[in-house]
Design a protein around this motif. Structure first.
Motif, PDB file in Angstrom:
ATOM      1  N   GLY A   1       0.772  -1.232   0.000  1.00 21.10           N
ATOM      2  CA  GLY A   1       0.000   0.000   0.000  1.00 21.10           C
ATOM      3  C   GLY A   1       0.804   1.282   0.000  1.00 21.10           C
ATOM      4  O   GLY A   1       0.250   2.371   0.111  1.00 21.10           O
ATOM      5  N   LEU A   2       2.123   1.161  -0.117  1.00 17.88           N
ATOM      6  CA  LEU A   2       2.976   2.342  -0.070  1.00 17.88           C
ATOM      7  C   LEU A   2       3.590   2.585  -1.448  1.00 17.88           C
ATOM      8  O   LEU A   2       4.273   1.710  -1.984  1.00 17.88           O
ATOM      9  N   GLN A   3       3.351   3.747  -2.004  1.00 14.75           N
ATOM     10  CA  GLN A   3       3.926   4.103  -3.293  1.00 14.75           C
ATOM     11  C   GLN A   3       5.432   4.315  -3.105  1.00 14.75           C
ATOM     12  O   GLN A   3       5.855   5.217  -2.381  1.00 14.75           O
ATOM     13  N   PRO A   4       6.260   3.490  -3.748  1.00 18.09           N
ATOM     14  CA  PRO A   4       7.714   3.590  -3.556  1.00 18.09           C
ATOM     15  C   PRO A   4       8.301   4.942  -3.933  1.00 18.09           C
ATOM     16  O   PRO A   4       9.304   5.359  -3.368  1.00 18.09           O
ATOM     17  N   ARG A   5       7.666   5.640  -4.846  1.00 15.35           N
ATOM     18  CA  ARG A   5       8.193   6.959  -5.249  1.00 15.35           C
ATOM     19  C   ARG A   5       8.105   7.979  -4.125  1.00 15.35           C
ATOM     20  O   ARG A   5       8.757   9.013  -4.174  1.00 15.35           O
ATOM     21  N   LEU A   6       7.290   7.702  -3.106  1.00 16.55           N
ATOM     22  CA  LEU A   6       7.165   8.616  -1.981  1.00 16.55           C
ATOM     23  C   LEU A   6       8.346   8.518  -1.013  1.00 16.55           C
ATOM     24  O   LEU A   6       8.487   9.360  -0.130  1.00 16.55           O
ATOM     25  N   LEU A   7       9.154   7.479  -1.174  1.00 20.97           N
ATOM     26  CA  LEU A   7      10.305   7.282  -0.296  1.00 20.97           C
ATOM     27  C   LEU A   7      11.598   7.604  -1.034  1.00 20.97           C
ATOM     28  O   LEU A   7      11.752   7.251  -2.207  1.00 20.97           O
ATOM     29  N   HIS A   8      12.506   8.237  -0.339  1.00 18.63           N
ATOM     30  CA  HIS A   8      13.833   8.452  -0.911  1.00 18.63           C
ATOM     31  C   HIS A   8      14.484   7.094  -1.144  1.00 18.63           C
ATOM     32  O   HIS A   8      14.288   6.152  -0.358  1.00 18.63           O
ATOM     33  N   ASP A   9      15.254   7.006  -2.207  1.00 19.90           N
ATOM     34  CA  ASP A   9      15.957   5.760  -2.487  1.00 19.90           C
ATOM     35  C   ASP A   9      16.895   5.383  -1.341  1.00 19.90           C
ATOM     36  O   ASP A   9      17.128   4.205  -1.096  1.00 19.90           O
ATOM     37  N   SER A  10      17.414   6.376  -0.630  1.00 26.60           N
ATOM     38  CA  SER A  10      18.314   6.075   0.482  1.00 26.60           C
ATOM     39  C   SER A  10      17.615   5.244   1.557  1.00 26.60           C
ATOM     40  O   SER A  10      18.237   4.380   2.174  1.00 26.60           O
ATOM     41  N   ILE A  11      16.336   5.477   1.769  1.00 22.79           N
ATOM     42  CA  ILE A  11      15.582   4.694   2.754  1.00 22.79           C
ATOM     43  C   ILE A  11      15.420   3.265   2.266  1.00 22.79           C
ATOM     44  O   ILE A  11      15.629   2.302   3.013  1.00 22.79           O
ATOM     45  N   LYS A  12      15.067   3.122   0.996  1.00 26.31           N
ATOM     46  CA  LYS A  12      14.891   1.775   0.450  1.00 26.31           C
ATOM     47  C   LYS A  12      16.221   1.010   0.439  1.00 26.31           C
ATOM     48  O   LYS A  12      16.260  -0.180   0.766  1.00 26.31           O
ATOM     49  N   LEU A  13      17.306   1.698   0.107  1.00 29.95           N
ATOM     50  CA  LEU A  13      18.615   1.048   0.114  1.00 29.95           C
ATOM     51  C   LEU A  13      19.028   0.657   1.526  1.00 29.95           C
ATOM     52  O   LEU A  13      19.622  -0.409   1.734  1.00 29.95           O
ATOM     53  N   THR A  14      18.686   1.477   2.499  1.00 31.01           N
ATOM     54  CA  THR A  14      18.997   1.140   3.882  1.00 31.01           C
ATOM     55  C   THR A  14      18.242  -0.106   4.312  1.00 31.01           C
ATOM     56  O   THR A  14      18.808  -0.983   4.974  1.00 31.01           O
ATOM     57  N   VAL A  15      16.981  -0.211   3.931  1.00 31.21           N
ATOM     58  CA  VAL A  15      16.205  -1.416   4.252  1.00 31.21           C
ATOM     59  C   VAL A  15      16.893  -2.641   3.651  1.00 31.21           C
ATOM     60  O   VAL A  15      17.049  -3.666   4.322  1.00 31.21           O
ATOM     61  N   LEU A  16      17.320  -2.534   2.407  1.00 28.99           N
ATOM     62  CA  LEU A  16      18.011  -3.665   1.780  1.00 28.99           C
ATOM     63  C   LEU A  16      19.289  -4.014   2.522  1.00 28.99           C
ATOM     64  O   LEU A  16      19.586  -5.185   2.750  1.00 28.99           O
ATOM     65  N   ARG A  17      20.042  -3.014   2.935  1.00 34.89           N
ATOM     66  CA  ARG A  17      21.306  -3.264   3.642  1.00 34.89           C
ATOM     67  C   ARG A  17      21.084  -3.882   5.019  1.00 34.89           C
ATOM     68  O   ARG A  17      21.967  -4.573   5.531  1.00 34.89           O
ATOM     69  N   LEU A  18      19.929  -3.653   5.605  1.00 33.26           N
ATOM     70  CA  LEU A  18      19.622  -4.254   6.898  1.00 33.26           C
ATOM     71  C   LEU A  18      19.318  -5.744   6.782  1.00 33.26           C
ATOM     72  O   LEU A  18      19.482  -6.487   7.746  1.00 33.26           O
ATOM     73  N   LEU A  19      18.890  -6.172   5.608  1.00 35.33           N
ATOM     74  CA  LEU A  19      18.558  -7.578   5.391  1.00 35.33           C
ATOM     75  C   LEU A  19      19.821  -8.421   5.394  1.00 35.33           C
ATOM     76  O   LEU A  19      20.917  -7.908   5.147  1.00 35.33           O
ATOM     77  N   PRO A  20      19.696  -9.714   5.653  1.00 29.12           N
ATOM     78  CA  PRO A  20      20.874 -10.582   5.625  1.00 29.12           C
ATOM     79  C   PRO A  20      21.636 -10.442   4.306  1.00 29.12           C
ATOM     80  O   PRO A  20      21.044 -10.309   3.241  1.00 29.12           O
TER      81      PRO A  20
END
Length: 125
Positions: free
Chosen positions: A25-44
């Motif tokens: 339900g969240l439009q990805p364009r509303l988030l800075h790419d830095s936030i999305k990249l941080t989420v990925l980096r937190l994953l194993p």
């Protein structure tokens, strides 16, 4: 992760995370790419070999934190909302866990819904 200066497009992992965010339900364009990249980096393994269920879980938790419980439930389901809320209950007991780090990311970037901010009693600095 973005390819060389964007010439090759976004990484598969980032694209997959954006698909899961949209499904939550969240439009990805509303988030800075830095936030999305941080989420990925937190994953194993820094998200390089993230399984679909790991991406989905991270995206749902982030979407809940940003949208709030009502909008998240409307975009997904009451069952999905209840699942995320059970995960949130464990966050304070496990501050180093992935879920706690995702919640903290939403809070620190001032993207969290007021109900989530209140739940974690975050004060303005």
């Amino acid at each position: 992760m973005f390819g060389l200066f964007g010439l090759f497009g976004k990484s598969k992992q980032l694209t997959a995370l954006e698909v899961e965010l949209r499904a939550a339900g969240l439009q990805p364009r509303l988030l800075h790419d830095s936030i999305k990249l941080t989420v990925l980096r937190l994953l194993p393994e820094g998200g390089k070999a993230a399984r679909p269920d790991e991406l989905r879980g991270a995206a749902q938790l982030l979407a809940y934190c940003i949208l709030g419980p009502d909008d998240f439930a409307e975009a997904t389901s009451v069952r999905a909302k209840d699942t995320v809320e059970r995960r949130l209950e464990a966050v304070l007991d496990h501050p180093d866990a992935l879920d706690a780090q995702i919640v903290l990311l939403a809070l620190q970037t001032d993207n969290a819904d007021p109900s989530v901010v209140a739940r974690f009693e975050v004060e303005d600095r």
